[in-house]
Structure formats: structure tokens, C-alpha cells
Write a protein that holds these residues in place. Sequence first.
Motif: not given
Length: 70
Positions: A6-11
Motif C-alpha cells: 500500500w504505497p503512498d507514492l510510486i517513483i
Amino acid sequence: MNSYLWPDLIIVGGGSAKKADKFLPLLTVEIEVVAAQLENDAGIVGAALAALYAQPPADEPVEHTAQDTS
């Protein structure tokens, strides 16, 4: 379907980051997705930093070096 992350951000890095303006607007995910500022160099810099931080501190003795193997 099972969810394990459950990532908050994907780079997004690498070659994809260079073309981010073309595909990021097409994504339909709820998570924020951004292009890496270093684009294609992001992975290289990350690997170099990982290698740097894996080194023992300077005040610890080193048993051998690559130069000792010859």
C-alpha cells in the motif's frame, strides 16, 4: 485479489521517467505516481548510494581489500 503493498507514492525512474509526460496522465491509479528527478540516472545513483552505505565505517578495521587478492 490480495493486496500486499500500500504505497503512498510510486517513483518511476529509468527510461520511463524520460517519457513520463506521455504516460503518467494515462494512469488510473489512486496512488500518486511521479517521475524521478534524475530520470535515467536514478537507478545508477541509488545503486552507488547503497554500495556506499554498505561500507564499514572508516574507524573500523578492514580485514582485506580487493588489492590484497593479487
